[in-house]
Write an enzyme that holds these catalytic residues in place. Structure first.
Site, short mmCIF file in Angstrom:
data_model
loop_
_atom_site.label_atom_id
_atom_site.label_comp_id
_atom_site.label_asym_id
_atom_site.label_seq_id
_atom_site.Cartn_x
_atom_site.Cartn_y
_atom_site.Cartn_z
N ARG A 85 -1.50 -7.23 12.37
CA ARG A 85 -2.47 -6.64 13.30
C ARG A 85 -3.02 -7.70 14.25
O ARG A 85 -3.29 -7.42 15.42
CB ARG A 85 -3.61 -5.97 12.54
CG ARG A 85 -3.16 -4.71 11.84
CD ARG A 85 -4.34 -3.86 11.46
NE ARG A 85 -3.91 -2.74 10.65
CZ ARG A 85 -4.76 -1.92 10.06
NH1 ARG A 85 -6.06 -2.09 10.20
NH2 ARG A 85 -4.31 -0.92 9.35
N GLU A 130 -9.14 -2.16 13.40
CA GLU A 130 -9.67 -3.12 12.44
C GLU A 130 -8.66 -4.25 12.22
O GLU A 130 -7.49 -4.01 12.04
CB GLU A 130 -9.93 -2.39 11.11
CG GLU A 130 -10.38 -3.32 9.99
CD GLU A 130 -10.41 -2.63 8.61
OE1 GLU A 130 -10.86 -1.47 8.53
OE2 GLU A 130 -9.99 -3.27 7.63
N ARG A 152 0.85 -1.20 0.00
CA ARG A 152 0.00 0.00 0.00
C ARG A 152 0.88 1.23 0.00
O ARG A 152 1.66 1.43 0.93
CB ARG A 152 -0.89 0.02 1.24
CG ARG A 152 -1.66 -1.29 1.50
CD ARG A 152 -3.07 -1.19 0.97
NE ARG A 152 -3.69 -2.50 0.86
CZ ARG A 152 -4.83 -2.85 1.45
NH1 ARG A 152 -5.46 -2.00 2.22
NH2 ARG A 152 -5.34 -4.06 1.24
N GLU A 205 0.27 4.15 0.74
CA GLU A 205 -0.35 5.21 1.54
C GLU A 205 0.73 5.89 2.37
O GLU A 205 1.64 5.23 2.86
CB GLU A 205 -1.42 4.59 2.45
CG GLU A 205 -2.53 3.89 1.66
CD GLU A 205 -3.22 2.77 2.43
OE1 GLU A 205 -2.80 2.47 3.56
OE2 GLU A 205 -4.16 2.19 1.88
N SER A 254 -11.34 -7.18 6.81
CA SER A 254 -12.51 -6.73 6.06
C SER A 254 -12.94 -7.86 5.16
O SER A 254 -12.09 -8.57 4.61
CB SER A 254 -12.19 -5.52 5.18
OG SER A 254 -12.06 -4.37 5.96
N ARG A 280 -0.44 1.37 13.20
CA ARG A 280 -1.08 0.15 12.68
C ARG A 280 -1.00 0.01 11.16
O ARG A 280 -1.63 -0.88 10.59
CB ARG A 280 -2.51 0.07 13.18
CG ARG A 280 -3.40 1.19 12.71
CD ARG A 280 -4.83 1.00 13.22
NE ARG A 280 -5.75 1.77 12.43
CZ ARG A 280 -5.89 3.09 12.52
NH1 ARG A 280 -5.18 3.79 13.36
NH2 ARG A 280 -6.76 3.72 11.75
N HIS A 281 -0.29 0.92 10.52
CA HIS A 281 -0.14 0.83 9.06
C HIS A 281 1.32 0.68 8.66
O HIS A 281 2.19 1.36 9.20
CB HIS A 281 -0.64 2.10 8.37
CG HIS A 281 -2.13 2.25 8.39
ND1 HIS A 281 -2.78 3.02 9.32
CD2 HIS A 281 -3.09 1.72 7.60
CE1 HIS A 281 -4.09 2.95 9.10
NE2 HIS A 281 -4.31 2.17 8.05
P1 ATP Z 1 -7.52 0.58 7.49
O1 ATP Z 1 -8.89 1.17 7.30
O2 ATP Z 1 -7.24 0.18 8.89
O3 ATP Z 1 -6.44 1.41 6.88
P2 ATP Z 1 -8.18 -1.01 5.22
O4 ATP Z 1 -9.65 -1.08 5.38
O5 ATP Z 1 -7.60 -0.04 4.25
O6 ATP Z 1 -7.49 -0.80 6.66
P3 ATP Z 1 -8.29 -3.54 3.89
O7 ATP Z 1 -8.08 -3.12 2.50
O8 ATP Z 1 -9.65 -3.82 4.37
O9 ATP Z 1 -7.60 -2.46 4.86
O10 ATP Z 1 -7.30 -4.79 4.16
C1 ATP Z 1 -7.66 -5.93 4.94
C2 ATP Z 1 -6.82 -6.03 6.19
O11 ATP Z 1 -5.43 -5.97 5.88
C3 ATP Z 1 -7.03 -4.88 7.17
O12 ATP Z 1 -8.15 -5.10 7.98
C4 ATP Z 1 -5.74 -4.90 7.95
O13 ATP Z 1 -5.75 -5.88 8.96
C5 ATP Z 1 -4.72 -5.29 6.91
N1 ATP Z 1 -4.09 -4.09 6.36
C6 ATP Z 1 -4.53 -3.31 5.38
N2 ATP Z 1 -3.73 -2.29 5.14
C7 ATP Z 1 -2.69 -2.42 5.99
C8 ATP Z 1 -1.51 -1.65 6.23
N3 ATP Z 1 -1.24 -0.57 5.53
N4 ATP Z 1 -0.66 -2.09 7.20
C9 ATP Z 1 -0.95 -3.20 7.90
N5 ATP Z 1 -2.04 -3.95 7.73
C10 ATP Z 1 -2.91 -3.58 6.79
MG MG Z 2 -10.87 -2.64 5.59
#
Ligand code: ATP
Ligand code: MG
Length: 434
Positions: A408, A357, A215, A217, A360, A223-224
């Site tokens: 996580r 979270e 990602r 981002e 998803s 947590r990211h």
């Molecule tokens: P958040 O809203 O917390 O940024 P997300 O909704 O963008 O997460 P999803 O695309 O739903 O993330 O990805 C599924 C799962 O993968 C998340 O629930 C999380 O546990 C994990 N995840 C996603 N992005 C990241 C990240 N940048 N770093 C660590 N874990 C991640």
């Molecule tokens: Mg999500």
């Protein structure tokens, strides 16, 4: 030839009189003149090597007294029960070898007496992981992966690998790392979503994948990360509720296994470890908004994504794992199936730990026309998704699935402050080495 007969953790006072060979790091060296102690550390614990000057030859005594901390050593000797020593035994050595000497000074102190900055620790991660409380998290992570794979196999789910180098974004948007791929541009995949869905069209029926997601981002949170490991499943002929049951079972099994098999690691982490109880609470997005009203000055609008403040309030109020269901269709990705009678709400869900979270998931759209319409509705161009859409034109079973962030899960399970503590070599905006 393996250079040890035992790990320190497998030696007990009961094997008094046995000759053993241990190998590990020189954790501590103390020379008291007539007697010297070398504490040898391996990944399972410590052993005190006791050298009485009168009983060992001069050269050995001198060698041990001069070992630099964290050097790699091998010790052959006799086990002797000794109540005052760590583990209730000491080793009376017949041979001590320095296999590789450590330079002085060390880049950080791995003896846990001094707590140092996360950045310093990550810069010397190899040294940091020598600390039992750091190592414990990664050993537990491995145990969790083992039990989850087992759990999936028992449910007839096949392990697959999908490409990490891809031509298109899963959800559109800009959160992608571009890479150069011969004469074309490609990207590091942000999720295996589209590929696992195509495998439903391939008749693989139930698949799981444990692999990296990328990602781009720019967030700087606890947590990211920009590279993470995701545990993903997709199941045909199943709906959102079915895969929520699988997810809940996966999380509880992981905790259960750790509680039963990782006592040494849990002790190193000094944790009060509780296995969460199933079934987890399931509350709808609308109910969550209602609940969160109390915790806010300005109430959230229906249709807004839950912000961190709301998540925190809900976590504190509910106090255990819970599912958030029935999200507004506008928030969730195009592949999430709307309810037939209330298309503004969809069969998407999140699994929440009180702190954040964890996963998803959703029942997915499996109808080609609806999927095209939903992609357009999100302002994306269906022609960019042709490779994916094609799999929906020749018989696509109804299906559902989820993605769970491994780090996580480990971070919340072990009450770690920062996701970087749950990743051996984390990648964030500022860190590309080691
Ligand atoms: P958040 O809203 O917390 O940024 P997300 O909704 O963008 O997460 P999803 O695309 O739903 O993330 O990805 C599924 C799962 O993968 C998340 O629930 C999380 O546990 C994990 N995840 C996603 N992005 C990241 C990240 N940048 N770093 C660590 N874990 C991640
Ligand atoms: Mg999500």
């Amino acid at each position: 030839m393996i250079l040890r007969t035992h790990y320190t953790g497998d030696v007990t006072p009961e094997i008094d009189g046995t000759e053993v060979t241990l190998a590990g790091f020189a954790h501590e060296i103390r020379n008291l003149g007539g007697i010297a102690f070398l504490v040898l550390r391996d990944r399972k614990g410590f052993a005190q090597i006791t050298l009485v000057k009168k009983l060992v030859d001069k050269a050995t005594f001198k060698k041990v007294a001069g070992i630099s901390r964290e050097s790699v050593v091998q010790v052959r000797g006799m086990v002797k029960a000794e109540a005052k020593a760590p583990g209730g035994f000491e080793i009376l050595p017949t041979e001590v070898q320095v296999l590789n000497a450590a330079e002085v000074p060390l880049p950080m102190d791995p003896t846990e007496k001094v707590e140092c900055e996360l950045d310093t620790r990550l810069d010397s991660r190899f040294m940091d992981i020598r600390r039992p409380c750091v190592l414990a998290a990664f050993e537990i992570e491995s145990a969790v992966l083992r039990v989850l794979r087992d759990y999936f196999y028992r449910q007839g789910i096949t392990e697959v690998f999908t490409p990490k180098i891809v031509a298109a974004a899963t959800e559109g948007g800009t959160d992608l790392f571009p890479i150069s791929y011969f004469e074309r541009e490609a990207f590091l995949n942000q999720s295996p979503q589209l590929y696992k869905q195509m495998l439903m069209g391939a008749g693989m029926d139930r698949v799981f994948e444990i692999g990296p997601i990328f990602r781009a981002e720019e967030h700087d949170t606890r947590r990211h990360l920009n590279e993470a490991i995701s545990i993903d499943i997709e199941v045909s002929f199943a709906d959102d509720k079915d895969v929520m049951d699988i997810l809940e079972g996966a999380v509880v099994s992981a905790y259960q296994y750790v509680a039963e098999n990782c006592s040494r690691q849990l002790a190193a982490l000094n944790l009060d470890f509780q296995v969460p109880k199933a079934p987890f609470k399931r509350i709808t997005y609308t109910e969550a908004l209602e609940l969160a009203k109390e915790g806010r000055n300005v109430p959230m609008q229906w249709g807004d994504d839950l912000d961190t403040e709301t998540e925190r309030f809900l976590g504190e109020t509910i106090g255990e794992h819970y599912f958030l269901t029935d999200w507004p269709s506008s928030i969730k990705p195009y592949y999430t199936l709307p309810y037939e009678d209330r298309p503004e709400i969809c069969r998407g869900f999140d699994l929440m730990h009180p702190r954040m979270e964890l996963a998803s998931g959703a029942q997915r759209v499996h109808d080609h026309a609806m999927l095209v319409e939903r992609i357009r509705g999100k302002g994306l161009d269906p022609s960019g998704f042709e490779f994916y859409l094609k799999a929906f034109r020749y018989g696509m079973p109804p299906h559902a699935g989820w993605g769970l962030g491994l780090s996580r899960l480990i971070m919340t399970m072990l009450k770690l402050e920062n996701i970087r503590d749950a990743v051996i070599f984390p990648r964030d905006r500022r860190r590309l080495v080691p």
